[in-house]
Design a protein around this motif. Structure first.
Motif, PDB file in Angstrom:
ATOM      1  N   GLN A 161      -3.786 -10.326   2.060  1.00 21.74           N
ATOM      2  CA  GLN A 161      -4.277 -10.669   0.748  1.00 21.74           C
ATOM      3  C   GLN A 161      -5.000 -11.899   1.180  1.00 21.74           C
ATOM      4  OE1 GLN A 161      -0.531 -11.691  -1.032  1.00 21.74           O
ATOM      5  NE2 GLN A 161      -0.388  -9.393  -1.880  1.00 21.74           N
ATOM      6  N   GLN A 199       0.340  -0.045   1.488  1.00 24.93           N
ATOM      7  CA  GLN A 199       0.026  -0.333   0.175  1.00 24.93           C
ATOM      8  C   GLN A 199      -1.189   0.810  -0.427  1.00 24.93           C
ATOM      9  OE1 GLN A 199      -1.693  -4.390   0.337  1.00 24.93           O
ATOM     10  NE2 GLN A 199       0.334  -5.202   1.304  1.00 24.93           N
ATOM     11  N   SER A 200      -1.335   0.749  -1.734  1.00 24.18           N
ATOM     12  CA  SER A 200      -2.322   1.558  -2.363  1.00 24.18           C
ATOM     13  C   SER A 200      -2.167   3.188  -2.094  1.00 24.18           C
ATOM     14  CB  SER A 200      -3.610   1.319  -1.995  1.00 24.18           C
ATOM     15  OG  SER A 200      -3.948  -0.117  -2.211  1.00 24.18           O
ATOM     16  N   HIS A 201      -0.644   3.625  -1.936  1.00 24.41           N
ATOM     17  CA  HIS A 201      -0.318   4.992  -1.660  1.00 24.41           C
ATOM     18  C   HIS A 201       0.810   5.286  -2.679  1.00 24.41           C
ATOM     19  CE1 HIS A 201      -2.596   5.329   2.086  1.00 24.41           C
ATOM     20  NE2 HIS A 201      -1.914   4.118   2.412  1.00 24.41           N
ATOM     21  N   GLY A 202       1.045   4.382  -3.657  1.00 27.16           N
ATOM     22  CA  GLY A 202       1.959   4.990  -4.730  1.00 27.16           C
ATOM     23  C   GLY A 202       3.405   4.356  -4.373  1.00 27.16           C
ATOM     24  N   ARG A 213       4.466   1.549  -6.771  1.00 32.35           N
ATOM     25  CA  ARG A 213       4.988   2.031  -8.263  1.00 32.35           C
ATOM     26  C   ARG A 213       6.115   2.665  -8.352  1.00 32.35           C
ATOM     27  NH1 ARG A 213       1.916   2.574 -12.786  1.00 32.35           N
ATOM     28  NH2 ARG A 213       0.256   1.982 -11.669  1.00 32.35           N
ATOM     29  N   ARG A 220      -5.002  -9.380  -7.187  1.00 35.06           N
ATOM     30  CA  ARG A 220      -4.668  -8.217  -6.803  1.00 35.06           C
ATOM     31  C   ARG A 220      -3.197  -7.861  -7.301  1.00 35.06           C
ATOM     32  NH1 ARG A 220      -4.428  -5.671  -0.814  1.00 35.06           N
ATOM     33  NH2 ARG A 220      -3.706  -3.320  -1.354  1.00 35.06           N
ATOM     34  N   PHE A 269      -1.866  -4.915 -10.206  1.00 34.09           N
ATOM     35  CA  PHE A 269      -0.928  -3.904  -9.910  1.00 34.09           C
ATOM     36  C   PHE A 269       0.207  -4.014 -10.847  1.00 34.09           C
ATOM     37  CE2 PHE A 269       3.350  -3.008  -8.198  1.00 34.09           C
ATOM     38  CZ  PHE A 269       3.249  -1.889  -8.107  1.00 34.09           C
TER      39      PHE A 269
END
Length: 152
Positions: free
Chosen positions: A27, A94-97, A100, A127, A131
């Motif tokens: 980050q 990260q950024s693959h679900g 979540r 960021r 999210f």
């Protein structure tokens, strides 16, 4: 993609520390004078205490993706509230679900218990705030270093 959460053990302390360092580095939020050796010692000691159950209502877990260690989750339950006190994933997860999916599991359990979910997100981490807002959390206040968000 199979996302699972398991209770952390003492043998996970180094991994949990690495996750926090790598996520924060990715980050761009590590200070210029960051001392990794010193940080590992202090954070590792604190994490070992958490894993040992020294804080009432606090749990630390390892997030796994298809059986591979991928991240860290810390949840604190207190009277009338569930706080997601930390969710960090290795950059490659990260950024693959994954995040979540983890959040949905925590929220489902909190709702089953009739409890609201809240968290703090560092002010210098837009960021992460994006999210959390994408997961339905909304701003409810702040302190010196963090914005407080609550699930709407």
């Amino acid at each position: 993609m199979g996302v699972t959460i398991r209770a952390a053990t003492g043998s996970d302390v180094d991994f949990l520390t690495t996750v926090v360092i790598e996520a924060t580095f990715d980050q761009g939020r590590l200070p210029d004078d960051f001392d990794e050796v010193d940080y590992r010692a202090g954070f590792g000691e604190w994490t070992a205490e958490q894993v040992g159950g020294n804080e009432s209502g606090s749990s630390i877990s390892v997030v796994q993706v298809d059986g591979v260690e991928a991240g860290r989750l810390r949840v604190v339950r207190r009277a009338g509230l569930v706080e997601i006190a930390g969710l960090q994933l290795l950059p490659e997860h990260q950024s693959h679900g994954v995040g979540r999916t983890v959040v949905e599991g925590v929220v489902a359990q909190a709702r089953a218990d009739g409890l609201p979910v809240e968290l703090g997100v560092e002010k210098d981490n837009p960021r992460a705030r994006a999210f959390w807002e994408g997961c339905g959390f909304r701003y409810v206040g702040e302190d010196d270093g963090e914005h407080r968000l609550r699930l709407a």
